[in-house]
Design a protein around this motif. Sequence first.
Motif, PDB file in Angstrom:
ATOM      1  N   GLY A 213     -25.538  29.174  16.313  1.00  0.00           N
ATOM      2  CA  GLY A 213     -26.916  28.698  16.389  1.00  0.00           C
ATOM      3  C   GLY A 213     -27.192  27.540  15.451  1.00  0.00           C
ATOM      4  N   MET A 214     -26.555  27.547  14.272  1.00  0.00           N
ATOM      5  CA  MET A 214     -26.746  26.451  13.329  1.00  0.00           C
ATOM      6  C   MET A 214     -26.128  25.164  13.863  1.00  0.00           C
ATOM      7  SD  MET A 214     -28.288  25.795  10.542  1.00  0.00           S
ATOM      8  CE  MET A 214     -28.588  27.442   9.901  1.00  0.00           C
ATOM      9  N   ILE A 215     -25.016  25.279  14.561  1.00  0.00           N
ATOM     10  CA  ILE A 215     -24.402  24.101  15.179  1.00  0.00           C
ATOM     11  C   ILE A 215     -25.341  23.521  16.230  1.00  0.00           C
ATOM     12  CG2 ILE A 215     -22.477  23.290  16.604  1.00  0.00           C
ATOM     13  CD1 ILE A 215     -20.748  25.467  15.255  1.00  0.00           C
ATOM     14  N   LEU A 216     -25.937  24.383  17.035  1.00  0.00           N
ATOM     15  CA  LEU A 216     -26.896  23.926  18.038  1.00  0.00           C
ATOM     16  C   LEU A 216     -28.087  23.259  17.370  1.00  0.00           C
ATOM     17  CD1 LEU A 216     -27.924  23.710  20.914  1.00  0.00           C
ATOM     18  CD2 LEU A 216     -28.728  26.078  20.745  1.00  0.00           C
ATOM     19  N   SER A 217     -28.612  23.855  16.300  1.00  0.00           N
ATOM     20  CA  SER A 217     -29.737  23.272  15.575  1.00  0.00           C
ATOM     21  C   SER A 217     -29.407  21.885  15.041  1.00  0.00           C
ATOM     22  CB  SER A 217     -30.146  24.179  14.403  1.00  0.00           C
ATOM     23  OG  SER A 217     -30.667  25.395  14.854  1.00  0.00           O
ATOM     24  N   ALA A 218     -28.190  21.738  14.519  1.00  0.00           N
ATOM     25  CA  ALA A 218     -27.777  20.451  13.967  1.00  0.00           C
ATOM     26  C   ALA A 218     -27.755  19.372  15.049  1.00  0.00           C
ATOM     27  CB  ALA A 218     -26.395  20.572  13.321  1.00  0.00           C
ATOM     28  N   HIS A 219     -27.238  19.714  16.220  1.00  0.00           N
ATOM     29  CA  HIS A 219     -27.194  18.736  17.307  1.00  0.00           C
ATOM     30  C   HIS A 219     -28.604  18.374  17.779  1.00  0.00           C
ATOM     31  CE1 HIS A 219     -22.998  17.963  18.432  1.00  0.00           C
ATOM     32  NE2 HIS A 219     -22.753  19.162  17.936  1.00  0.00           N
ATOM     33  N   LEU A 220     -29.475  19.360  17.916  1.00  0.00           N
ATOM     34  CA  LEU A 220     -30.841  19.082  18.348  1.00  0.00           C
ATOM     35  C   LEU A 220     -31.563  18.205  17.332  1.00  0.00           C
ATOM     36  CD1 LEU A 220     -31.920  22.568  19.764  1.00  0.00           C
ATOM     37  CD2 LEU A 220     -31.114  20.561  21.023  1.00  0.00           C
ATOM     38  N   THR A 221     -31.325  18.466  16.048  1.00  0.00           N
ATOM     39  CA  THR A 221     -31.943  17.656  15.003  1.00  0.00           C
ATOM     40  C   THR A 221     -31.433  16.221  15.053  1.00  0.00           C
ATOM     41  OG1 THR A 221     -32.153  19.613  13.581  1.00  0.00           O
ATOM     42  CG2 THR A 221     -32.335  17.457  12.515  1.00  0.00           C
ATOM     43  N   GLU A 222     -30.122  16.064  15.252  1.00  0.00           N
ATOM     44  CA  GLU A 222     -29.540  14.723  15.356  1.00  0.00           C
ATOM     45  C   GLU A 222     -30.126  13.971  16.548  1.00  0.00           C
ATOM     46  OE1 GLU A 222     -25.067  12.857  15.334  1.00  0.00           O
ATOM     47  OE2 GLU A 222     -25.592  14.279  16.904  1.00  0.00           O
ATOM     48  N   MET A 223     -30.252  14.659  17.687  1.00  0.00           N
ATOM     49  CA  MET A 223     -30.815  14.035  18.878  1.00  0.00           C
ATOM     50  C   MET A 223     -32.271  13.626  18.642  1.00  0.00           C
ATOM     51  SD  MET A 223     -29.161  16.790  21.539  1.00  0.00           S
ATOM     52  CE  MET A 223     -30.307  16.417  22.872  1.00  0.00           C
ATOM     53  N   MET A 224     -33.014  14.461  17.926  1.00  0.00           N
ATOM     54  CA  MET A 224     -34.418  14.176  17.647  1.00  0.00           C
ATOM     55  C   MET A 224     -34.550  12.931  16.763  1.00  0.00           C
ATOM     56  SD  MET A 224     -37.196  16.937  16.209  1.00  0.00           S
ATOM     57  CE  MET A 224     -36.796  18.124  17.504  1.00  0.00           C
ATOM     58  N   VAL A 225     -33.704  12.864  15.742  1.00  0.00           N
ATOM     59  CA  VAL A 225     -33.718  11.699  14.856  1.00  0.00           C
ATOM     60  C   VAL A 225     -33.355  10.439  15.636  1.00  0.00           C
ATOM     61  CG1 VAL A 225     -32.551  10.591  12.899  1.00  0.00           C
ATOM     62  CG2 VAL A 225     -33.257  12.981  12.736  1.00  0.00           C
ATOM     63  N   ALA A 226     -32.340  10.515  16.481  1.00  0.00           N
ATOM     64  CA  ALA A 226     -31.915   9.352  17.263  1.00  0.00           C
ATOM     65  C   ALA A 226     -33.044   8.867  18.175  1.00  0.00           C
ATOM     66  CB  ALA A 226     -30.680   9.711  18.095  1.00  0.00           C
ATOM     67  N   GLN A 227     -33.787   9.803  18.769  1.00  0.00           N
ATOM     68  CA  GLN A 227     -34.894   9.420  19.636  1.00  0.00           C
ATOM     69  C   GLN A 227     -35.979   8.698  18.852  1.00  0.00           C
ATOM     70  OE1 GLN A 227     -36.462  12.182  22.765  1.00  0.00           O
ATOM     71  NE2 GLN A 227     -38.331  12.157  21.545  1.00  0.00           N
ATOM     72  N   MET A 228     -36.279   9.184  17.652  1.00  0.00           N
ATOM     73  CA  MET A 228     -37.315   8.550  16.835  1.00  0.00           C
ATOM     74  C   MET A 228     -36.864   7.193  16.311  1.00  0.00           C
ATOM     75  SD  MET A 228     -39.194  11.712  14.824  1.00  0.00           S
ATOM     76  CE  MET A 228     -37.767  12.741  14.523  1.00  0.00           C
ATOM     77  N   VAL A 229     -35.574   7.079  15.977  1.00  0.00           N
ATOM     78  CA  VAL A 229     -35.048   5.793  15.519  1.00  0.00           C
ATOM     79  C   VAL A 229     -35.136   4.765  16.655  1.00  0.00           C
ATOM     80  CG1 VAL A 229     -32.919   4.595  14.879  1.00  0.00           C
ATOM     81  CG2 VAL A 229     -33.562   6.690  13.699  1.00  0.00           C
ATOM     82  N   ASP A 230     -34.784   5.177  17.867  1.00  0.00           N
ATOM     83  CA  ASP A 230     -34.904   4.265  19.014  1.00  0.00           C
ATOM     84  C   ASP A 230     -36.347   3.806  19.189  1.00  0.00           C
ATOM     85  OD1 ASP A 230     -32.230   4.424  19.572  1.00  0.00           O
ATOM     86  OD2 ASP A 230     -32.438   5.935  21.165  1.00  0.00           O
ATOM     87  N   HIS A 231     -37.265   4.729  19.004  1.00  0.00           N
ATOM     88  CA  HIS A 231     -38.689   4.391  19.138  1.00  0.00           C
ATOM     89  C   HIS A 231     -39.107   3.402  18.044  1.00  0.00           C
ATOM     90  CE1 HIS A 231     -42.860   5.017  20.337  1.00  0.00           C
ATOM     91  NE2 HIS A 231     -43.172   5.163  19.061  1.00  0.00           N
ATOM     92  N   ALA A 232     -38.618   3.635  16.822  1.00  0.00           N
ATOM     93  CA  ALA A 232     -38.951   2.746  15.709  1.00  0.00           C
ATOM     94  C   ALA A 232     -38.391   1.345  15.932  1.00  0.00           C
ATOM     95  CB  ALA A 232     -38.429   3.331  14.400  1.00  0.00           C
ATOM     96  N   ILE A 233     -37.199   1.266  16.508  1.00  0.00           N
ATOM     97  CA  ILE A 233     -36.594  -0.040  16.813  1.00  0.00           C
ATOM     98  C   ILE A 233     -37.444  -0.779  17.841  1.00  0.00           C
ATOM     99  CG2 ILE A 233     -34.604  -1.172  17.872  1.00  0.00           C
ATOM    100  CD1 ILE A 233     -32.840   0.998  16.581  1.00  0.00           C
ATOM    101  N   GLU A 234     -37.890  -0.054  18.865  1.00  0.00           N
ATOM    102  CA  GLU A 234     -38.742  -0.664  19.895  1.00  0.00           C
ATOM    103  C   GLU A 234     -40.043  -1.205  19.289  1.00  0.00           C
ATOM    104  OE1 GLU A 234     -39.461   2.273  22.851  1.00  0.00           O
ATOM    105  OE2 GLU A 234     -37.384   2.318  23.580  1.00  0.00           O
ATOM    106  N   LYS A 235     -40.546  -0.505  18.261  1.00  0.00           N
ATOM    107  CA  LYS A 235     -41.795  -0.906  17.612  1.00  0.00           C
ATOM    108  C   LYS A 235     -41.578  -1.964  16.530  1.00  0.00           C
ATOM    109  CE  LYS A 235     -44.769   1.982  19.577  1.00  0.00           C
ATOM    110  NZ  LYS A 235     -45.995   1.546  20.285  1.00  0.00           N
ATOM    111  N   GLY A 236     -40.308  -2.295  16.266  1.00  0.00           N
ATOM    112  CA  GLY A 236     -40.006  -3.278  15.225  1.00  0.00           C
ATOM    113  C   GLY A 236     -40.056  -2.726  13.824  1.00  0.00           C
TER     114      GLY A 236
END
Length: 258
Positions: A213-236
């Motif tokens: 379960g901790m491995i799954l949590s780590a992947h979900l957290t990484e995916m969440m961060v990547a999504q927010m970083v992509d959004h931040a890049i789009e916003k400059g």
Amino acid sequence: MTELLDDLREAYLKEMEANGHSYPFKTAHQLAHRRLALPADELVELILSAPRLLASRAGDLIESEEEGANPTIGAIISANLVAAGMDGLMMVATKRDWLERDEHGDLLVDAHELDLCKPVLGVDYTKTPKEFVPQTGRSQLSDLFAAAETAFESALSSETMDAYQLSLKIASDYAVFAPDDLAPLLAENPLMLGLRNDGLVDPEMFNQDPPAGMILSAHLTEMMVAQMVDHAIEKGAIGMDSEGQPLFVDDEEPPTLH
């Protein structure tokens, strides 16, 4: 879970009767893998009914060399199911005098019989289950990610910290760790059983043997961060270097679950 183990016990008794009580350990080994190394769709159904299975760790239970060093979530859980099944069958074998234990409680199994027990590869959880049909409409996981991104966008204009650090903060607020919460997300997409640790969980945690379960949590957290970083890049809010790579403050490493 109880029904699975009861059915395994009955199958073991029948097979042992049929073969004249020969090879009790080998028979148990084969049956446990055949019955408890479940295909992905069946495994997620079991996890839904018993989320505590997400607390399973690999330990030294995984026989396959291909899975041993960096096992999938599914392989970890399956190995624990097989081990639980084997424990039950060995109790049956000793009670019926098919096997004995030494003074330390260790099983006494003939060397020839042990040689016949070859490592089992098991199920390849990295492949999409044949019976899996993605659900239509919004999923719990997409709702979770949407809520995190909304919170991130709302805080992006007012927070003093840089966008990347903010993404880590928001991800920690929305991260999912409880087995009861993780199990439904896994059921939405059984392919996540094929996720591996890949160094995402701090190796100092859990003695380098994190729960599934901790491995799954780590992947979900990484995916969440990547999504927010992509959004931040789009916003400059996060710049790019000449090669098109994001510019993070102090060249932070990708997130590791601590």
